[in-house]
Scaffold this motif. Structure first.
Motif, PDB file in Angstrom:
ATOM      1  N   MET A  62      16.395  21.516  -2.480  1.00  0.00           N
ATOM      2  CA  MET A  62      16.297  20.252  -3.087  1.00  0.00           C
ATOM      3  C   MET A  62      15.965  19.203  -2.233  1.00  0.00           C
ATOM      4  N   SER A  63      15.067  18.353  -2.503  1.00  0.00           N
ATOM      5  CA  SER A  63      14.840  17.128  -1.548  1.00  0.00           C
ATOM      6  C   SER A  63      15.835  15.986  -1.646  1.00  0.00           C
ATOM      7  N   GLU A  64      15.675  14.953  -1.016  1.00  0.00           N
ATOM      8  CA  GLU A  64      16.632  14.043  -0.840  1.00  0.00           C
ATOM      9  C   GLU A  64      16.411  12.935  -1.919  1.00  0.00           C
ATOM     10  N   PRO A  65      17.567  12.172  -2.580  1.00  0.00           N
ATOM     11  CA  PRO A  65      17.137  11.484  -3.438  1.00  0.00           C
ATOM     12  C   PRO A  65      16.283  10.328  -3.127  1.00  0.00           C
ATOM     13  N   THR A  66      15.474   9.636  -4.044  1.00  0.00           N
ATOM     14  CA  THR A  66      14.538   8.701  -3.440  1.00  0.00           C
ATOM     15  C   THR A  66      14.850   7.459  -4.281  1.00  0.00           C
ATOM     16  N   ARG A  67      14.702   6.232  -3.685  1.00  0.00           N
ATOM     17  CA  ARG A  67      14.542   5.038  -4.221  1.00  0.00           C
ATOM     18  C   ARG A  67      13.278   4.270  -3.987  1.00  0.00           C
ATOM     19  N   LYS A  68      12.912   3.400  -5.109  1.00  0.00           N
ATOM     20  CA  LYS A  68      11.717   2.548  -4.967  1.00  0.00           C
ATOM     21  C   LYS A  68      11.934   1.260  -4.377  1.00  0.00           C
ATOM     22  N   TYR A  69      11.238   0.952  -3.236  1.00  0.00           N
ATOM     23  CA  TYR A  69      11.322  -0.210  -2.338  1.00  0.00           C
ATOM     24  C   TYR A  69       9.995  -1.017  -2.511  1.00  0.00           C
ATOM     25  N   SER A  70      10.036  -2.214  -2.162  1.00  0.00           N
ATOM     26  CA  SER A  70       9.038  -3.236  -2.013  1.00  0.00           C
ATOM     27  C   SER A  70       9.030  -3.686  -0.631  1.00  0.00           C
ATOM     28  N   ILE A  71       7.841  -3.372   0.252  1.00  0.00           N
ATOM     29  CA  ILE A  71       7.657  -3.900   1.503  1.00  0.00           C
ATOM     30  C   ILE A  71       6.324  -4.510   1.372  1.00  0.00           C
ATOM     31  N   THR A  72       6.349  -5.240   2.717  1.00  0.00           N
ATOM     32  CA  THR A  72       5.149  -6.141   2.953  1.00  0.00           C
ATOM     33  C   THR A  72       4.651  -5.729   4.397  1.00  0.00           C
ATOM     34  N   MET A  73       3.219  -5.615   4.404  1.00  0.00           N
ATOM     35  CA  MET A  73       2.674  -4.941   5.736  1.00  0.00           C
ATOM     36  C   MET A  73       1.228  -5.603   5.735  1.00  0.00           C
ATOM     37  N   PRO A  74       0.723  -5.873   6.913  1.00  0.00           N
ATOM     38  CA  PRO A  74      -0.823  -6.461   7.098  1.00  0.00           C
ATOM     39  C   PRO A  74      -1.544  -5.397   6.195  1.00  0.00           C
ATOM     40  N   ARG A  75      -2.643  -5.980   5.587  1.00  0.00           N
ATOM     41  CA  ARG A  75      -3.624  -5.082   4.729  1.00  0.00           C
ATOM     42  C   ARG A  75      -4.117  -4.221   5.423  1.00  0.00           C
ATOM     43  N   ASP A  76      -4.650  -4.455   6.934  1.00  0.00           N
ATOM     44  CA  ASP A  76      -5.201  -3.482   7.456  1.00  0.00           C
ATOM     45  C   ASP A  76      -4.603  -2.213   7.910  1.00  0.00           C
ATOM     46  N   ILE A  77      -3.296  -2.426   8.169  1.00  0.00           N
ATOM     47  CA  ILE A  77      -2.344  -1.348   8.585  1.00  0.00           C
ATOM     48  C   ILE A  77      -2.219  -0.337   7.217  1.00  0.00           C
ATOM     49  N   ALA A  78      -2.025  -1.045   6.200  1.00  0.00           N
ATOM     50  CA  ALA A  78      -1.583  -0.358   4.765  1.00  0.00           C
ATOM     51  C   ALA A  78      -2.833   0.162   4.385  1.00  0.00           C
ATOM     52  N   GLU A  79      -4.029   0.082   4.785  1.00  0.00           N
ATOM     53  CA  GLU A  79      -5.203   0.504   4.319  1.00  0.00           C
ATOM     54  C   GLU A  79      -5.434   1.745   5.160  1.00  0.00           C
ATOM     55  N   ALA A  80      -5.043   1.616   6.351  1.00  0.00           N
ATOM     56  CA  ALA A  80      -5.396   2.712   7.155  1.00  0.00           C
ATOM     57  C   ALA A  80      -4.315   3.740   7.059  1.00  0.00           C
ATOM     58  N   ALA A  81      -2.988   3.469   6.717  1.00  0.00           N
ATOM     59  CA  ALA A  81      -2.013   4.301   6.077  1.00  0.00           C
ATOM     60  C   ALA A  81      -2.572   5.265   4.910  1.00  0.00           C
ATOM     61  N   ARG A  82      -3.060   4.371   4.034  1.00  0.00           N
ATOM     62  CA  ARG A  82      -3.586   5.047   2.807  1.00  0.00           C
ATOM     63  C   ARG A  82      -4.536   5.937   3.106  1.00  0.00           C
ATOM     64  N   ALA A  83      -5.455   5.448   4.014  1.00  0.00           N
ATOM     65  CA  ALA A  83      -6.640   6.555   4.107  1.00  0.00           C
ATOM     66  C   ALA A  83      -6.211   7.779   4.920  1.00  0.00           C
ATOM     67  N   ARG A  84      -5.117   7.725   5.493  1.00  0.00           N
ATOM     68  CA  ARG A  84      -4.609   8.925   6.337  1.00  0.00           C
ATOM     69  C   ARG A  84      -3.403   9.673   5.629  1.00  0.00           C
ATOM     70  N   SER A  85      -3.068   9.157   4.436  1.00  0.00           N
ATOM     71  CA  SER A  85      -1.945   9.683   3.985  1.00  0.00           C
ATOM     72  C   SER A  85      -2.134  11.069   3.337  1.00  0.00           C
ATOM     73  N   GLY A  86      -3.452  11.330   3.048  1.00  0.00           N
ATOM     74  CA  GLY A  86      -3.540  12.752   2.213  1.00  0.00           C
ATOM     75  C   GLY A  86      -3.068  13.023   0.801  1.00  0.00           C
ATOM     76  N   PRO A  87      -2.847  14.270   0.669  1.00  0.00           N
ATOM     77  CA  PRO A  87      -2.315  14.708  -0.710  1.00  0.00           C
ATOM     78  C   PRO A  87      -0.796  14.159  -0.966  1.00  0.00           C
ATOM     79  N   SER A  88      -0.188  14.158   0.280  1.00  0.00           N
ATOM     80  CA  SER A  88       1.363  13.426  -0.085  1.00  0.00           C
ATOM     81  C   SER A  88       1.509  12.121  -0.319  1.00  0.00           C
ATOM     82  N   GLY A  89       0.443  11.324  -0.162  1.00  0.00           N
ATOM     83  CA  GLY A  89       0.504   9.989  -0.731  1.00  0.00           C
ATOM     84  C   GLY A  89       1.107   9.163   0.549  1.00  0.00           C
ATOM     85  N   LEU A  90       0.728   7.788  -0.085  1.00  0.00           N
ATOM     86  CA  LEU A  90       1.268   6.547   1.044  1.00  0.00           C
ATOM     87  C   LEU A  90       2.725   6.695   1.217  1.00  0.00           C
TER      88      LEU A  90
END
Length: 87
Positions: free
Chosen positions: A1-29
Motif C-alpha cells: 500500500m502506498s503512502e497517503p497523499t495530500r494535494k499542495y499548491s506550490i510556486t516555481m519558475p515556469r521554465d523549471i515546471a515545464e522542464a519537469a513536466r516534459a521529463r516526468s513521463g507516465p508517472s506524472g509531474l
C-alpha cells in the motif's frame, strides 16, 4: 500500500515546471516533484550528518573523500558484476 497523499499548491519558475513536466513521463509531474523533494531531503540529512561528524572529528581531507569515492565505485562495479542491480 502506498503512502497517503495530500494535494499542495506550490510556486516555481515556469521554465523549471515545464522542464519537469516534459521529463516526468507516465508517472506524472506530482510523482516527479515528490521524488525530487525526497532526494533533496536525503541530501539535506546527509549534509547535517557530515557537519556533525566534522564537528566531532575534524574536516575530511580531499584524499579521504577520494578514497571513499574509489571504494564506492569498486563496490558498485562488484554489484553490477554479480548481476545485482545497483541502481
Amino acid at each position: 500500500m502506498s503512502e497517503p497523499t495530500r494535494k499542495y499548491s506550490i510556486t516555481m519558475p515556469r521554465d523549471i515546471a515545464e522542464a519537469a513536466r516534459a521529463r516526468s513521463g507516465p508517472s506524472g509531474l506530482s510523482a516527479y516533484v515528490a521524488a525530487a523533494v525526497a532526494r533533496q531531503i536525503e541530501r539535506d540529512n546527509l549534509g547535517e550528518l557530515i557537519a556533525v561528524a566534522e564537528a566531532e572529528h575534524g574536516p575530511i581531507t580531499p584524499e579521504e573523500v577520494q578514497q571513499k569515492r574509489d571504494l564506492l565505485r569498486r563496490a558498485h562495479g562488484e554489484r553490477r558484476g554479480s548481476g545485482v542491480d545497483a541502481a
